[in-house]
Every structure is written in structure tokens, then in C-alpha cells.
Design a protein around this motif. Structure first.
Motif, mmCIF file in Angstrom:
data_model
loop_
_atom_site.group_PDB
_atom_site.id
_atom_site.type_symbol
_atom_site.label_atom_id
_atom_site.label_comp_id
_atom_site.label_asym_id
_atom_site.label_seq_id
_atom_site.Cartn_x
_atom_site.Cartn_y
_atom_site.Cartn_z
ATOM 1 N N LYS A 251 0.838 -1.208 0.000
ATOM 2 C CA LYS A 251 0.000 0.000 0.000
ATOM 3 C C LYS A 251 0.870 1.255 0.000
ATOM 4 O O LYS A 251 0.626 2.192 -0.777
ATOM 5 N N LEU A 252 1.887 1.278 0.845
ATOM 6 C CA LEU A 252 2.789 2.422 0.895
ATOM 7 C C LEU A 252 3.530 2.583 -0.431
ATOM 8 O O LEU A 252 3.659 3.701 -0.947
ATOM 9 N N ALA A 253 3.991 1.478 -0.990
ATOM 10 C CA ALA A 253 4.735 1.531 -2.237
ATOM 11 C C ALA A 253 3.898 2.141 -3.352
ATOM 12 O O ALA A 253 4.384 3.001 -4.112
ATOM 13 N N LEU A 254 2.646 1.745 -3.456
ATOM 14 C CA LEU A 254 1.784 2.279 -4.517
ATOM 15 C C LEU A 254 1.524 3.772 -4.318
ATOM 16 O O LEU A 254 1.430 4.532 -5.295
ATOM 17 N N GLU A 255 1.437 4.222 -3.065
ATOM 18 C CA GLU A 255 1.257 5.652 -2.791
ATOM 19 C C GLU A 255 2.497 6.444 -3.224
ATOM 20 O O GLU A 255 2.384 7.534 -3.811
ATOM 21 N N ILE A 256 3.674 5.906 -2.934
ATOM 22 C CA ILE A 256 4.924 6.572 -3.334
ATOM 23 C C ILE A 256 5.032 6.618 -4.851
ATOM 24 O O ILE A 256 5.411 7.643 -5.442
ATOM 25 N N ILE A 257 4.713 5.516 -5.499
ATOM 26 C CA ILE A 257 4.792 5.434 -6.963
ATOM 27 C C ILE A 257 3.924 6.506 -7.613
ATOM 28 O O ILE A 257 4.360 7.204 -8.542
ATOM 29 N N GLU A 258 2.690 6.656 -7.136
ATOM 30 C CA GLU A 258 1.795 7.669 -7.701
ATOM 31 C C GLU A 258 2.353 9.069 -7.492
ATOM 32 O O GLU A 258 2.270 9.932 -8.379
ATOM 33 N N ASP A 259 2.939 9.312 -6.340
ATOM 34 C CA ASP A 259 3.532 10.615 -6.047
ATOM 35 C C ASP A 259 4.699 10.908 -6.996
ATOM 36 O O ASP A 259 4.811 12.026 -7.525
ATOM 37 N N VAL A 260 5.556 9.917 -7.206
ATOM 38 C CA VAL A 260 6.691 10.101 -8.121
ATOM 39 C C VAL A 260 6.192 10.429 -9.522
ATOM 40 O O VAL A 260 6.683 11.357 -10.179
ATOM 41 N N TYR A 261 5.205 9.687 -9.964
ATOM 42 C CA TYR A 261 4.701 9.847 -11.333
ATOM 43 C C TYR A 261 4.099 11.235 -11.566
ATOM 44 O O TYR A 261 4.137 11.751 -12.684
ATOM 45 N N GLU A 262 3.575 11.832 -10.505
ATOM 46 C CA GLU A 262 2.943 13.161 -10.613
ATOM 47 C C GLU A 262 3.958 14.299 -10.674
ATOM 48 O O GLU A 262 3.592 15.419 -11.070
ATOM 49 N N GLN A 263 5.219 14.037 -10.294
ATOM 50 C CA GLN A 263 6.201 15.115 -10.223
ATOM 51 C C GLN A 263 6.771 15.429 -11.618
ATOM 52 O O GLN A 263 7.101 14.519 -12.379
ATOM 53 N N PRO A 264 6.924 16.719 -11.954
ATOM 54 C CA PRO A 264 7.485 17.093 -13.252
ATOM 55 C C PRO A 264 8.889 16.504 -13.449
ATOM 56 O O PRO A 264 9.691 16.463 -12.510
ATOM 57 N N ASP A 265 9.151 16.024 -14.647
ATOM 58 C CA ASP A 265 10.466 15.489 -15.050
ATOM 59 C C ASP A 265 10.829 14.172 -14.370
ATOM 60 O O ASP A 265 11.915 13.642 -14.604
ATOM 61 N N CYS A 266 9.947 13.635 -13.530
ATOM 62 C CA CYS A 266 10.274 12.410 -12.794
ATOM 63 C C CYS A 266 9.623 11.182 -13.431
ATOM 64 O O CYS A 266 8.418 11.176 -13.703
ATOM 65 N N GLU A 267 10.425 10.171 -13.629
ATOM 66 C CA GLU A 267 9.961 8.868 -14.090
ATOM 67 C C GLU A 267 10.117 7.871 -12.947
ATOM 68 O O GLU A 267 10.919 8.083 -12.024
ATOM 69 N N LYS B 158 8.347 14.395 2.252
ATOM 70 C CA LYS B 158 7.044 13.719 2.266
ATOM 71 C C LYS B 158 7.125 12.296 2.796
ATOM 72 O O LYS B 158 6.198 11.834 3.478
ATOM 73 N N TRP B 159 8.241 11.593 2.517
ATOM 74 C CA TRP B 159 8.275 10.156 2.795
ATOM 75 C C TRP B 159 9.326 9.728 3.809
ATOM 76 O O TRP B 159 9.385 8.555 4.175
#
Length: 258
Positions: free
Chosen positions: A86-102, A166-167
Motif C-alpha cells: 500500500k505504501l509503495a503504490l502511494e509513493i509510486i503515484e507521487d513520483v509519477y505526478e512530479q514534473p520530469d520524474c519517471e 514527504k516520505w
């Protein structure tokens, strides 16, 4: 007497952006293994990628992969520490939302990607030469998540503060290169992995050597007596050094007369 040697890759064995290990370094490692020593690539990279890099001696090595979330020797998993899903999926979504971040999601045998740019897809599949699986949704990952890697194509200095603020405290977070930041389960470090290997092989810290150059190497450097830091590393890292070196292979050849 040193019996186990672990070395970081990027910026350490792989210098100046290299993406392949020099044949002479492979030969030196083979000579050490033939002397009865253990050699462990210790990296944030996936284990499949590490094995590709160290052919033709890959089946003789110990592996510290995913910054220590996975340790393996001769096909046997010594230690595996997945993230809370659950935590991992929350972090993944946050990363994906950040500009220039893959974002890259590491399983045991493949890495999952949902590239926003062709540049990132090319980097992971052709430059870094990862085994990757394309996904439509992050929830499509149906195995343990060992690591989440952020690649900020504008430079990780531009986004790392967001991720740490954040994390931090919820996951282990470490900068692993100019573009990269990694998330793992909160207890995971290369140093913990080194201690797991020491326990597995019945070795003391005095019988171990390590090479590193970045912040994700600090715990590993602290877990051995003979800690070598690359002379290109910052002073924060060098304070953990038994000695500095400009060339891992050269130090190995000198120290072990190979």
C-alpha cells in the motif's frame, strides 16, 4: 584475511558514466574468486542487470541488488525485504505526478515501467540494459515490490527535497546518482545486506572489504574494516574511508597480488 569484497558499481567500478565492466576487471574478479574469496557487486540495480554486467563470471558471484533489498548467491536467495504494498503504490503515484520524474518498480526478476518519455524508455532498456516490463497501471504489478527508483531527468537535486520531506520515516530513501533516488523498505541498506552476508558466510567485519562513492554506500562502508572510497566522492563519504582509491581494479590487484 579478507574473504568477502563488495563493490558499488556506478561511479565506482563503472567510472565516468561507463555502462559495461572492463574485461580486465572481470579477469581480476575471477582471479579473486579462484583464490577462494567471495565478490559481491553491491548496487541499486536489479539482479538481472548485474548478472549481465559480470558475465562470464556471473554464476560465481554473490549479489547485493536493489540497494540491499535482495541478496543472492548461486541462485539461492539469502535475504529479500519487500516494501509494504500500500505504501509503495502511494509513493509510486507521487513520483509519477512530479514534473520530469519517471518511476521504475523493481520486482525480483523484472522491473516495471510506465514511461512518460521515450528518452526514459530508451535509457532503461538500451543504456542501463534493464530487463523491463511495460505496464498500463501500477496496480498491475503482482509481485513483491523491492524498490522504487525515481529518475529525475532534470537532475535529482530538483526533486529530492520533495521526496525526503514527504516520505522520510516511512521508507528508506537514498540518493543513488545525479539523476536517481531510491525508496526501499525502511530497514533496507547495503550495510544491512553486508551484515546478512557476513552472518550467512560466518565472517567478521575484519574479513570484509567494500568500495563505494555515494550516500547509499555509507552503511556498507561502515560495516567492514577495509572501506575504500573513490577519490571522486564528496568529503561526506570520504570520512568513512579506511583509504581512498581512484581505481577499484588497481587496488584489488595491489592488495591481493593478482
Amino acid at each position: 584475511m579478507v574473504k568477502l569484497i563488495a563493490s558499488d558499481l556506478d561511479g565506482t567500478i563503472l567510472r565516468k558514466g561507463a555502462q559495461s565492466v572492463e574485461p580486465s576487471t572481470i579477469k581480476a574478479i575471477e582471479q579473486l574468486v579462484n583464490k577462494g574469496m567471495y565478490f559481491a557487486p553491491a548496487s541499486g540495480r536489479q539482479i538481472v542487470s548485474l548478472k549481465r554486467l559480470f558475465e562470464p563470471v556471473s554464476d560465481k558471484l554473490v549479489y547485493i541488488a536493489e540497494n540491499g533489498a535482495l541478496c543472492e548467491y548461486k541462485g539461492e536467495v539469502i535475504a529479500k525485504t519487500p516494501m509494504d504494498r500500500k505504501l509503495a503504490l502511494e509513493i509510486i503515484e507521487d513520483v509519477y505526478e512530479q514534473p520530469d520524474c519517471e518511476v521504475l518498480i523493481s520486482g525480483q526478476h523484472t522491473a516495471y515501467i510506465k514511461p512518460k518519455t521515450e528518452e526514459y524508455h530508451y535509457r532503461m532498456t538500451k543504456v542501463v540494459n534493464y530487463k523491463t516490463t511495460l505496464i498500463d497501471k501500477f496496480t498491475d504489478v503482482d509481485e513483491d515490490i523491492l524498490k522504487i527508483a525515481v529518475c529525475d531527468l532534470s537532475g535529482i537535486d530538483n526533486s529530492k527535497e520533495h521526496f525526503f520531506s514527504k516520505w522520510n520515516g516511512k521508507a528508506s530513501i537514498t540518493v543513488s546518482g545525479d539523476l536517481y533516488l531510491d525508496f526501499m523498505e525502511s530497514s533496507v541498506t547495503k550495510g544491512k545486506a553486508m551484515h546478512q552476508l557476513q552472518q550467512y558466510f560466518g565472517l567478521s567485519e575484519d574479513e570484509c572489504m567494500a568500495f563505494g562513492d555515494n550516500y547509499n554506500d555509507i552503511d556498507m562502508l561502515k560495516s567492514v574494516k577495509y572501506a575504500y572510497v573513490m577519490d571522486t566522492a564528496c568529503e561526506d563519504i570520504k570520512k568513512y574511508a579506511y583509504d581512498t582509491t581512484e581505481w577499484v581494479e588497481g587496488t584489488l590487484r595491489k592488495e591481493f597480488n593478482i
